[in-house]
Design a protein around this motif. Structure first.
Motif, PDB file in Angstrom:
ATOM      1  N   SER A  95      42.244   3.060 -42.095  1.00  0.00           N
ATOM      2  CA  SER A  95      41.114   2.254 -41.637  1.00  0.00           C
ATOM      3  C   SER A  95      41.230   0.861 -42.249  1.00  0.00           C
ATOM      4  O   SER A  95      41.633   0.704 -43.398  1.00  0.00           O
ATOM      5  CB  SER A  95      39.777   2.897 -42.013  1.00  0.00           C
ATOM      6  N   GLY A  96      40.939  -0.135 -41.436  1.00  0.00           N
ATOM      7  CA  GLY A  96      41.065  -1.517 -41.885  1.00  0.00           C
ATOM      8  C   GLY A  96      42.442  -2.099 -41.642  1.00  0.00           C
ATOM      9  O   GLY A  96      42.624  -3.297 -41.674  1.00  0.00           O
ATOM     10  N   GLN A  97      43.430  -1.256 -41.395  1.00  0.00           N
ATOM     11  CA  GLN A  97      44.802  -1.714 -41.175  1.00  0.00           C
ATOM     12  C   GLN A  97      45.012  -2.127 -39.719  1.00  0.00           C
ATOM     13  O   GLN A  97      45.748  -3.031 -39.422  1.00  0.00           O
ATOM     14  CB  GLN A  97      45.796  -0.607 -41.546  1.00  0.00           C
ATOM     15  N   GLU A  98      44.369  -1.430 -38.826  1.00  0.00           N
ATOM     16  CA  GLU A  98      44.517  -1.677 -37.396  1.00  0.00           C
ATOM     17  C   GLU A  98      43.363  -2.553 -36.906  1.00  0.00           C
ATOM     18  O   GLU A  98      42.383  -2.759 -37.599  1.00  0.00           O
ATOM     19  CB  GLU A  98      44.497  -0.331 -36.640  1.00  0.00           C
ATOM     20  N   GLN A  99      43.462  -3.002 -35.688  1.00  0.00           N
ATOM     21  CA  GLN A  99      42.387  -3.755 -35.048  1.00  0.00           C
ATOM     22  C   GLN A  99      41.365  -2.795 -34.458  1.00  0.00           C
ATOM     23  O   GLN A  99      40.762  -3.086 -33.429  1.00  0.00           O
ATOM     24  CB  GLN A  99      42.975  -4.653 -33.947  1.00  0.00           C
ATOM     25  N   VAL A 100      41.172  -1.660 -35.098  1.00  0.00           N
ATOM     26  CA  VAL A 100      40.309  -0.599 -34.591  1.00  0.00           C
ATOM     27  C   VAL A 100      39.116  -0.471 -35.521  1.00  0.00           C
ATOM     28  O   VAL A 100      39.270  -0.472 -36.736  1.00  0.00           O
ATOM     29  CB  VAL A 100      41.081   0.736 -34.532  1.00  0.00           C
ATOM     30  N   THR A 101      37.942  -0.347 -34.937  1.00  0.00           N
ATOM     31  CA  THR A 101      36.735  -0.300 -35.770  1.00  0.00           C
ATOM     32  C   THR A 101      35.942   0.987 -35.612  1.00  0.00           C
ATOM     33  O   THR A 101      34.928   1.161 -36.268  1.00  0.00           O
ATOM     34  CB  THR A 101      35.820  -1.494 -35.432  1.00  0.00           C
ATOM     35  N   THR A 102      36.401   1.894 -34.751  1.00  0.00           N
ATOM     36  CA  THR A 102      35.663   3.143 -34.552  1.00  0.00           C
ATOM     37  C   THR A 102      36.516   4.335 -34.976  1.00  0.00           C
ATOM     38  O   THR A 102      37.747   4.249 -35.004  1.00  0.00           O
ATOM     39  CB  THR A 102      35.273   3.327 -33.071  1.00  0.00           C
ATOM     40  N   LEU A 103      35.851   5.436 -35.252  1.00  0.00           N
ATOM     41  CA  LEU A 103      36.563   6.661 -35.595  1.00  0.00           C
ATOM     42  C   LEU A 103      37.439   7.107 -34.430  1.00  0.00           C
ATOM     43  O   LEU A 103      38.599   7.483 -34.622  1.00  0.00           O
ATOM     44  CB  LEU A 103      35.582   7.766 -35.985  1.00  0.00           C
ATOM     45  N   ASP A 104      36.899   7.056 -33.210  1.00  0.00           N
ATOM     46  CA  ASP A 104      37.694   7.431 -32.031  1.00  0.00           C
ATOM     47  C   ASP A 104      38.941   6.562 -31.908  1.00  0.00           C
ATOM     48  O   ASP A 104      40.020   7.040 -31.573  1.00  0.00           O
ATOM     49  CB  ASP A 104      36.863   7.322 -30.751  1.00  0.00           C
ATOM     50  N   GLY A 105      38.810   5.284 -32.197  1.00  0.00           N
ATOM     51  CA  GLY A 105      39.954   4.378 -32.138  1.00  0.00           C
ATOM     52  C   GLY A 105      41.002   4.706 -33.181  1.00  0.00           C
ATOM     53  O   GLY A 105      42.205   4.654 -32.912  1.00  0.00           O
ATOM     54  N   LEU A 106      40.549   5.046 -34.382  1.00  0.00           N
ATOM     55  CA  LEU A 106      41.493   5.434 -35.442  1.00  0.00           C
ATOM     56  C   LEU A 106      42.232   6.709 -35.063  1.00  0.00           C
ATOM     57  O   LEU A 106      43.444   6.815 -35.260  1.00  0.00           O
ATOM     58  CB  LEU A 106      40.753   5.619 -36.768  1.00  0.00           C
ATOM     59  N   ILE A 107      41.510   7.677 -34.520  1.00  0.00           N
ATOM     60  CA  ILE A 107      42.147   8.932 -34.114  1.00  0.00           C
ATOM     61  C   ILE A 107      43.142   8.687 -32.991  1.00  0.00           C
ATOM     62  O   ILE A 107      44.253   9.235 -33.002  1.00  0.00           O
ATOM     63  CB  ILE A 107      41.083   9.982 -33.729  1.00  0.00           C
ATOM     64  N   GLN A 108      42.786   7.835 -32.040  1.00  0.00           N
ATOM     65  CA  GLN A 108      43.711   7.523 -30.950  1.00  0.00           C
ATOM     66  C   GLN A 108      44.977   6.849 -31.493  1.00  0.00           C
ATOM     67  O   GLN A 108      46.089   7.166 -31.070  1.00  0.00           O
ATOM     68  CB  GLN A 108      43.046   6.622 -29.902  1.00  0.00           C
ATOM     69  N   ALA A 109      44.831   5.954 -32.452  1.00  0.00           N
ATOM     70  CA  ALA A 109      45.995   5.295 -33.053  1.00  0.00           C
ATOM     71  C   ALA A 109      46.861   6.316 -33.777  1.00  0.00           C
ATOM     72  O   ALA A 109      48.099   6.266 -33.704  1.00  0.00           O
ATOM     73  CB  ALA A 109      45.535   4.190 -34.010  1.00  0.00           C
ATOM     74  N   ALA A 110      46.234   7.273 -34.479  1.00  0.00           N
ATOM     75  CA  ALA A 110      46.994   8.325 -35.166  1.00  0.00           C
ATOM     76  C   ALA A 110      47.693   9.224 -34.154  1.00  0.00           C
ATOM     77  O   ALA A 110      48.843   9.636 -34.376  1.00  0.00           O
ATOM     78  CB  ALA A 110      46.076   9.145 -36.068  1.00  0.00           C
ATOM     79  N   GLU A 111      47.022   9.548 -33.045  1.00  0.00           N
ATOM     80  CA  GLU A 111      47.653  10.368 -32.002  1.00  0.00           C
ATOM     81  C   GLU A 111      48.866   9.654 -31.405  1.00  0.00           C
ATOM     82  O   GLU A 111      49.904  10.275 -31.177  1.00  0.00           O
ATOM     83  CB  GLU A 111      46.644  10.714 -30.908  1.00  0.00           C
ATOM     84  N   ASN A 112      48.753   8.353 -31.167  1.00  0.00           N
ATOM     85  CA  ASN A 112      49.887   7.585 -30.647  1.00  0.00           C
ATOM     86  C   ASN A 112      51.055   7.599 -31.629  1.00  0.00           C
ATOM     87  O   ASN A 112      52.218   7.735 -31.235  1.00  0.00           O
ATOM     88  CB  ASN A 112      49.468   6.153 -30.336  1.00  0.00           C
TER      89      ASN A 112
END
Length: 131
Positions: A95-112
């Protein structure tokens, strides 16, 4: 996120109990690899989600490699008394590393990242910001 690389082989060749035993063995290996306040849970049908609070990128890399090695370390005994060396791929995001600010966004980035880990042959660790 973590997924077993060999899960398709197990599902095709053996029953659901065998798959569950393999996942239980992996869960124990994960628990042995993390701190007491890290959170581990099942994710989807055959995966795990890990939350490592207050962990630096370097620390996450160390934990991920420890998990990978621990999963590989003990062969899984199959019902036919043969052994299968399990391997796992992982996709990490901080968290904070990506341009993602939501939990769903973080999970999607991890899935990718997890998908990319599998695409390079499995038994790999990929961080979301790596290309």
């Amino acid at each position: 996120l973590l997924a077993l690389d060999n899960i398709d082989e197990l599902e095709t060749s053996f029953d659901g109990d065998t798959v569950e035993r393999a996942l239980a063995q992996v869960a124990l290996k994960i628990w042995a690899s993390v701190r007491s306040y890290d959170l581990i849970g099942r994710w989807g049908k055959n995966g795990f989600i890990l939350l490592l609070p207050e962990t630096s990128l370097a620390g996450a890399s160390v934990v991920a490699d420890r998990i990978r090695k621990n999963v590989n370390n003990v062969p899984f005994r199959l019902p036919n008394n043969e052994h299968l060396v399990l391997s796992a791929s992982m996709g990490f995001v901080q968290s904070g590393q990506e341009q993602v600010t939501t939990l769903d966004g973080l999970i999607q980035a991890a899935e990718n990242a997890l998908v990319r880990a599998g695409q390079v042959g499995g038994n790999h660790i990929v961080f979301a910001w790596e290309t």
